[in-house]
Design a protein around this motif. Structure first.
Motif, PDB file in Angstrom:
ATOM      1  N   LYS A  50       3.128  -1.013  -8.614  1.00 36.46           N
ATOM      2  CA  LYS A  50       2.032  -0.816  -9.571  1.00 36.46           C
ATOM      3  C   LYS A  50       1.957   0.631 -10.027  1.00 36.46           C
ATOM      4  O   LYS A  50       1.640   0.921 -11.169  1.00 36.46           O
ATOM      5  N   GLU A  51       2.310   1.562  -9.116  1.00 41.46           N
ATOM      6  CA  GLU A  51       2.293   2.981  -9.477  1.00 41.46           C
ATOM      7  C   GLU A  51       3.378   3.322 -10.498  1.00 41.46           C
ATOM      8  O   GLU A  51       3.216   4.256 -11.283  1.00 41.46           O
TER       9      GLU A  51
ATOM     10  N   SER B 134      -9.021   0.269  -1.760  1.00 45.52           N
ATOM     11  CA  SER B 134      -7.817  -0.443  -1.331  1.00 45.52           C
ATOM     12  C   SER B 134      -7.847  -1.916  -1.732  1.00 45.52           C
ATOM     13  O   SER B 134      -6.814  -2.483  -2.084  1.00 45.52           O
TER      14      SER B 134
ATOM     15  N   ARG C  79      -9.204  -3.194  -4.399  1.00 42.07           N
ATOM     16  CA  ARG C  79      -8.907  -3.279  -5.832  1.00 42.07           C
ATOM     17  C   ARG C  79      -7.419  -3.060  -6.091  1.00 42.07           C
ATOM     18  O   ARG C  79      -6.825  -3.714  -6.950  1.00 42.07           O
ATOM     19  N   MET C  80      -6.811  -2.136  -5.359  1.00 38.64           N
ATOM     20  CA  MET C  80      -5.363  -1.904  -5.489  1.00 38.64           C
ATOM     21  C   MET C  80      -4.599  -3.152  -5.034  1.00 38.64           C
ATOM     22  O   MET C  80      -3.623  -3.550  -5.657  1.00 38.64           O
TER      23      MET C  80
ATOM     24  N   LEU D 218      -4.684   3.540 -13.376  1.00 40.09           N
ATOM     25  CA  LEU D 218      -4.968   3.263 -11.969  1.00 40.09           C
ATOM     26  C   LEU D 218      -6.195   4.013 -11.431  1.00 40.09           C
ATOM     27  O   LEU D 218      -6.716   3.646 -10.386  1.00 40.09           O
TER      28      LEU D 218
ATOM     29  N   ASP E 104      -1.805  -5.985  -6.974  1.00 39.38           N
ATOM     30  CA  ASP E 104      -0.596  -6.586  -6.390  1.00 39.38           C
ATOM     31  C   ASP E 104      -0.705  -8.108  -6.377  1.00 39.38           C
ATOM     32  O   ASP E 104       0.234  -8.824  -6.717  1.00 39.38           O
TER      33      ASP E 104
ATOM     34  N   TYR F 153      -9.192   2.365  -9.788  1.00 39.58           N
ATOM     35  CA  TYR F 153      -8.881   1.547  -8.615  1.00 39.58           C
ATOM     36  C   TYR F 153      -8.423   2.364  -7.413  1.00 39.58           C
ATOM     37  O   TYR F 153      -8.435   1.877  -6.289  1.00 39.58           O
ATOM     38  N   LYS F 154      -7.988   3.585  -7.641  1.00 42.94           N
ATOM     39  CA  LYS F 154      -7.329   4.427  -6.631  1.00 42.94           C
ATOM     40  C   LYS F 154      -8.072   4.539  -5.309  1.00 42.94           C
ATOM     41  O   LYS F 154      -7.458   4.499  -4.262  1.00 42.94           O
TER      42      LYS F 154
ATOM     43  N   GLY G 171       0.848  -1.170   0.000  1.00 41.05           N
ATOM     44  CA  GLY G 171       0.000   0.000   0.000  1.00 41.05           C
ATOM     45  C   GLY G 171       0.890   1.228   0.000  1.00 41.05           C
ATOM     46  O   GLY G 171       2.084   1.151  -0.329  1.00 41.05           O
ATOM     47  N   LYS G 172       0.340   2.333   0.416  1.00 42.21           N
ATOM     48  CA  LYS G 172       1.110   3.573   0.464  1.00 42.21           C
ATOM     49  C   LYS G 172       2.256   3.409   1.462  1.00 42.21           C
ATOM     50  O   LYS G 172       2.045   2.970   2.589  1.00 42.21           O
TER      51      LYS G 172
END
Length: 170
Positions: A40-41, A56, A58-59, A49, A63, A52-53, A18-19
Motif C-alpha cells: 500500500k505504501e 493500524s 485502518r491500514m 495514506l 490491505d 490512515y497512518k 504491517g511495518k
C-alpha cells in the motif's frame, strides 16, 4: 514457495503487511524474484495514506480491501485477518474464491530439508497448491470457523435448485 507453485516474475503481487523490520534488506530477494510486488505504501502517496497512518486497523483495512478483490489470495498465517478474508471472498464469489493455503507443517519440513532439490521442491509445491483451496470450493467441516466458511455447505445446491425452478416457471 510462490515460484515452486508456478508463479513467475511477471506475477503481480500485493503484499499485505504491517511495518516490515529492516524491509529494504529483508525484502530485496523477494523484490528481485517478483519485481511487480507492491504494498500500500508503494501504491498510495504519503498524502493519500496520511489519514490512515496512525491507525493500524485502518491500514489493515486497506490491505483487506485489496486482498478481498484480488484474483488469488495466498496466505501462510492464521488469525482473524485471513479467516475473515477467506470467508468474505467465499461469500462474494458464491463459495468459489481462489485461495491458496499451503500446509505450514509440510512447508516447514521442506524448507528445513537441505538435501531437497528444485524438482522435488517444485513437485511438492504444485501438489500443495492443488490440494489447497485454489479452485475455490471447500466444504465446511463441523470444527471450521463460521467466519472462514460463512455459506452453508448446500449453498450451491440450493442456488441450482432455485435457478431451475425459476427457469422452468418462465
Amino acid at each position: 514457495m510462490l515460484r515452486g507453485m508456478g508463479f513467475d516474475n511477471n506475477t503481480y503481487i500485493f503484499l499485505a503487511s504491517g511495518k516490515i523490520y529492516n524491509a529494504e534488506k529483508t525484502m530485496a530477494p523477494l523484490l528481485e524474484m517478483f519485481p511487480n510486488l507492491q504494498t500500500k505504501e508503494m501504491l498510495a502517496s504519503e498524502e493519500e495514506l496520511a489519514p490512515y497512518k496512525n491507525f493500524s486497523s485502518r491500514m489493515a483495512a486497506i490491505d483487506y480491501t485489496v486482498c478481498l478483490h484480488s484474483e488469488v489470495f495466498v496466505t501462510t498465517q492464521g488469525g482473524n485477518f485471513p479467516h475473515f478474508l477467506m470467508g468474505h471472498r467465499r461469500y462474494l464469489h458464491g463459495g468459489h474464491s481462489k485461495t491458496i493455503r499451503p500446509d505450514k507443517r509440510k512447508l516447514a519440513l521442506l524448507f528445513d530439508n537441505p538435501n531437497i532439490g528444485w524438482k522435488s521442491f517444485k513437485r511438492q509445491m504444485l501438489n500443495m497448491r492443488s490440494h489447497s483451496d485454489s479452485k475455490g470450493f471447500e466444504l465446511k467441516r463441523p470444527s471450521d470457523s463460521i467466519y472462514t466458511f460463512p455459506c452453508p455447505d448446500c449453498m450451491c445446491h440450493t442456488n441450482k435448485s432455485a435457478d431451475s425452478r425459476s427457469s422452468s416457471a418462465t
